[in-house]
Motif scaffolding. Sequence first.
Motif, PDB file in Angstrom:
ATOM      1  N   CYS A 163     -12.344 -84.836  27.687  1.00  0.00           N
ATOM      2  CA  CYS A 163     -13.432 -85.770  28.051  1.00  0.00           C
ATOM      3  C   CYS A 163     -12.988 -86.898  28.966  1.00  0.00           C
ATOM      4  O   CYS A 163     -13.658 -87.944  29.021  1.00  0.00           O
ATOM      5  CB  CYS A 163     -14.108 -86.352  26.811  1.00  0.00           C
ATOM      6  SG  CYS A 163     -15.049 -85.142  25.893  1.00  0.00           S
ATOM      7  N   HIS A 164     -11.914 -86.724  29.698  1.00  0.00           N
ATOM      8  CA  HIS A 164     -11.471 -87.753  30.630  1.00  0.00           C
ATOM      9  C   HIS A 164     -11.925 -87.395  32.043  1.00  0.00           C
ATOM     10  O   HIS A 164     -11.746 -86.260  32.489  1.00  0.00           O
ATOM     11  CB  HIS A 164      -9.953 -87.896  30.570  1.00  0.00           C
ATOM     12  CG  HIS A 164      -9.458 -88.289  29.206  1.00  0.00           C
ATOM     13  ND1 HIS A 164      -9.557 -89.563  28.723  1.00  0.00           N
ATOM     14  CD2 HIS A 164      -8.905 -87.551  28.203  1.00  0.00           C
ATOM     15  CE1 HIS A 164      -9.064 -89.618  27.494  1.00  0.00           C
ATOM     16  NE2 HIS A 164      -8.673 -88.415  27.152  1.00  0.00           N
ATOM     17  N   LEU A 167     -17.360 -81.820  24.351  1.00  0.00           N
ATOM     18  CA  LEU A 167     -17.071 -82.103  22.941  1.00  0.00           C
ATOM     19  C   LEU A 167     -17.364 -80.900  22.046  1.00  0.00           C
ATOM     20  O   LEU A 167     -16.683 -80.689  21.036  1.00  0.00           O
ATOM     21  CB  LEU A 167     -17.894 -83.303  22.453  1.00  0.00           C
ATOM     22  CG  LEU A 167     -17.396 -84.685  22.864  1.00  0.00           C
ATOM     23  CD1 LEU A 167     -18.428 -85.749  22.520  1.00  0.00           C
ATOM     24  CD2 LEU A 167     -16.074 -85.002  22.175  1.00  0.00           C
ATOM     25  N   PHE A 168     -18.391 -80.137  22.407  1.00  0.00           N
ATOM     26  CA  PHE A 168     -18.783 -79.020  21.548  1.00  0.00           C
ATOM     27  C   PHE A 168     -18.574 -77.655  22.213  1.00  0.00           C
ATOM     28  O   PHE A 168     -18.932 -76.629  21.647  1.00  0.00           O
ATOM     29  CB  PHE A 168     -20.235 -79.199  21.088  1.00  0.00           C
ATOM     30  CG  PHE A 168     -20.419 -80.417  20.221  1.00  0.00           C
ATOM     31  CD1 PHE A 168     -20.065 -80.379  18.882  1.00  0.00           C
ATOM     32  CD2 PHE A 168     -20.868 -81.608  20.760  1.00  0.00           C
ATOM     33  CE1 PHE A 168     -20.190 -81.506  18.088  1.00  0.00           C
ATOM     34  CE2 PHE A 168     -20.999 -82.744  19.965  1.00  0.00           C
ATOM     35  CZ  PHE A 168     -20.658 -82.698  18.626  1.00  0.00           C
ATOM     36  N   GLY A 210     -29.730 -86.540  13.338  1.00  0.00           N
ATOM     37  CA  GLY A 210     -28.863 -87.671  13.637  1.00  0.00           C
ATOM     38  C   GLY A 210     -27.562 -87.290  14.315  1.00  0.00           C
ATOM     39  O   GLY A 210     -26.790 -88.158  14.704  1.00  0.00           O
ATOM     40  N   LEU A 211     -27.352 -85.983  14.495  1.00  0.00           N
ATOM     41  CA  LEU A 211     -26.134 -85.523  15.200  1.00  0.00           C
ATOM     42  C   LEU A 211     -26.005 -86.205  16.557  1.00  0.00           C
ATOM     43  O   LEU A 211     -24.905 -86.513  17.016  1.00  0.00           O
ATOM     44  CB  LEU A 211     -26.213 -84.001  15.382  1.00  0.00           C
ATOM     45  CG  LEU A 211     -25.164 -83.339  16.272  1.00  0.00           C
ATOM     46  CD1 LEU A 211     -23.774 -83.516  15.672  1.00  0.00           C
ATOM     47  CD2 LEU A 211     -25.454 -81.854  16.451  1.00  0.00           C
ATOM     48  N   LEU A 251     -26.467 -89.102  17.341  1.00  0.00           N
ATOM     49  CA  LEU A 251     -25.907 -90.444  17.238  1.00  0.00           C
ATOM     50  C   LEU A 251     -24.386 -90.427  17.110  1.00  0.00           C
ATOM     51  O   LEU A 251     -23.745 -91.479  17.136  1.00  0.00           O
ATOM     52  CB  LEU A 251     -26.510 -91.179  16.039  1.00  0.00           C
ATOM     53  CG  LEU A 251     -28.033 -91.319  16.021  1.00  0.00           C
ATOM     54  CD1 LEU A 251     -28.487 -91.956  14.724  1.00  0.00           C
ATOM     55  CD2 LEU A 251     -28.510 -92.135  17.215  1.00  0.00           C
ATOM     56  N   SER A 252     -23.818 -89.249  16.951  1.00  0.00           N
ATOM     57  CA  SER A 252     -22.359 -89.165  16.799  1.00  0.00           C
ATOM     58  C   SER A 252     -21.674 -89.336  18.148  1.00  0.00           C
ATOM     59  O   SER A 252     -22.314 -89.294  19.205  1.00  0.00           O
ATOM     60  CB  SER A 252     -21.957 -87.811  16.195  1.00  0.00           C
ATOM     61  OG  SER A 252     -22.091 -86.776  17.141  1.00  0.00           O
ATOM     62  N   ASN A 253     -20.382 -89.555  18.088  1.00  0.00           N
ATOM     63  CA  ASN A 253     -19.561 -89.593  19.302  1.00  0.00           C
ATOM     64  C   ASN A 253     -20.062 -90.607  20.331  1.00  0.00           C
ATOM     65  O   ASN A 253     -20.006 -90.363  21.539  1.00  0.00           O
ATOM     66  CB  ASN A 253     -19.479 -88.198  19.936  1.00  0.00           C
ATOM     67  CG  ASN A 253     -18.695 -87.223  19.075  1.00  0.00           C
ATOM     68  OD1 ASN A 253     -17.471 -87.256  19.059  1.00  0.00           O
ATOM     69  ND2 ASN A 253     -19.398 -86.384  18.325  1.00  0.00           N
ATOM     70  N   GLY A 254     -20.574 -91.713  19.831  1.00  0.00           N
ATOM     71  CA  GLY A 254     -21.020 -92.762  20.736  1.00  0.00           C
ATOM     72  C   GLY A 254     -22.338 -92.461  21.420  1.00  0.00           C
ATOM     73  O   GLY A 254     -22.715 -93.153  22.373  1.00  0.00           O
TER      74      GLY A 254
END
Lengths: 134, 134, 134, 134
Positions: free
Chosen positions: A35-36, A63-64, A83-84, A86-89
Motif C-alpha cells: 500500500c505504498h 489490502l484485500f 461496518g467493514l 470503517l476498517s483500515n482508516g
Amino acid sequence: MLITSQQAQAMIDAAQSRAQALGVPAVIAVIDGGCHLKAFQRMDGAPLGSIDIALGKARTAALFGCNSEDVWEYCKPGAPAPGLELSNGGLMTFAGGISFRSGDGAVVGAVGVSGGAVSEDQEIARAGAAAYTV
Amino acid sequence: MLITSQQAQAMIDAAQSRAQALGVPAVIAVIDGGCHLKAFQRMDGAPLGSIDIALGKARTAALFGCNSEDVWEYCKPGAPAPGLELSNGGLMTFAGGISFRSGDGAVVGAVGVSGGAVSEDQEIARAGAAAYTV
Amino acid sequence: MLITSQQAQAMIDAAQSRAQALGVPAVIAVIDGGCHLKAFQRMDGAPLGSIDIALGKARTAALFGCNSEDVWEYCKPGAPAPGLELSNGGLMTFAGGISFRSGDGAVVGAVGVSGGAVSEDQEIARAGAAAYTV
Amino acid sequence: MLITSQQAQAMIDAAQSRAQALGVPAVIAVIDGGCHLKAFQRMDGAPLGSIDIALGKARTAALFGCNSEDVWEYCKPGAPAPGLELSNGGLMTFAGGISFRSGDGAVVGAVGVSGGAVSEDQEIARAGAAAYTV
C-alpha cells in the motif's frame, strides 16, 4: 516481488490514454502490495476530491487482493460484515480499484482511478491493470 | 495559474534523470500551489520512508513559498518561531523542497525529493524545478 | 520476498529467550518490508508504553532499511535533516529496531524491541534479527 | 487479573490450528482487558486488510465485554444507538471478536480474528477463546 517504476509508469500511461479517449480527466494512482505509493498522475481538470478517492480505491484493492467494489459485497446492507468499510482508516468500496498479482499469486500492487462516472473509472483502471506485465 | 500535467511530468522526468546520473534512488513529488498532489514517482530502491518526506518537503515549500530548508531558519534553536515545524500537520525543514512561481509571482507549486543525502536531494529537486516552464 | 509466519515466530522466540536471559520483560514486534505487523509478543511485566515504542522502532528500521538509531544521525542537533523524526507519523530514533534483507538486497522486514535499557533492547533485537534465515 | 504471555500464546496457537484445519489464512490478535496488544500472528497469505479488522474486532469485544457482533444489535438500522460504531475510534461490529473473563467476572481480554468468511473467523476465534484457562 516488487513492482518496478517502469511497470508502474506503463500502467499510468495506459490508464491515461484510456481516460483521454473517454474524455475523462482522472486521477490515477499505482501503489505496491504493501500500500505504498509508487506512481501517480492527476490529469488537468480532475477534481481535487478525486485524489483521496483514487488512493483509497487502490488501497482497498491491495489490502484485500481484489477489486475495490468486491469489498462492498461484504459490508452492504444485509451482508455479513457491517461496518467493514470503517476498517483500515476507511475503505472505498465502489469500482475503480484493481489489484494485480505476480506469477506466484502474491499481491504486487493495485491501481486506483477517480474522476469520471464509476463505470468510466473502472474502465480506466482496467486499462491500467492490463498494462501490468511481469 | 495552475500547473499542468505536462509541466509536472517534465519536472518528474528531469529530476529522475538527475537522480539516475547521481546514482540515487529517489522519491519525487510535484504538488500544486494548493498543496494537492499532481505527479509522483518512486524510483526502484528508494526507501519507503522517503515517500512521506518528499511529500512533506514539497508541502513545506509550497505552504511558505520558499525552499523547505528556509523554514528551518525560523524554527531552529534560538530562532523566533520555536515549534513552527509542528504546524500544518508537521513540516519537513531540510533541503529538497523547492517552490516555483508563475510570471505574476503566485506560488504555482513545489517539487519535493527524498532518497539520498540531503545535498543530493536538493540537487535533484533543483533539476526538477528548473524544468518548470510557463 | 515475504517474511513467513514461521520465520517471524522464530525471531520472536529468539528475542524472547534473550530477554529472559537478561531478566528484561520486553515487547517484541516483527513487521514485514511494507511495515505491516507479522508477529508480536508482549512479555509479562513489560510496560504498556513499550508497545508503541517497539512498533515504532521496527517501523523506523523498515522504512529506511537500517537500524532505528541510524536515523538519529541524520536528525540530531547539527545534522543535515532537522525534523526528520517528525516524518512518517513520527519515528523512533534510538536503538532497538533492526531491519533485515533478502538475498537480493530488498528490505524484507524489521524487528523492534522495547522494555529494558536501550542497550538491552538493542541486544534483544539483535538476537531476534540473527534468527532470520532465508 | 492479567492475561499472561503463556495464556495469550496458547490462544494464538489454538486459533491458528483451527484456521489451518479450515484452510483459512487468518490474522489472530489477543489483547488484554485494557485493549493493549498482548500477542499477534498473521498467517501467510492473510490479506493485509485483516490486520486492522482483527485488532478492531478484539478491541470491540473487550471494550464492551461481549462478542464483536453483539455491538451491531445496538447500532444496526432501527436499533437505539445509531452511530455507536463510530465511537472509540471505530468499532468492528461483525463476528470474529470474543472477550473472556476471569473467575471474578472481570474482562481479562479478547481475541480477534479476520481472514476468512465471517463464520470461519468466528469459529477460529472461538477455538482461541476456548484455549483460555485461568
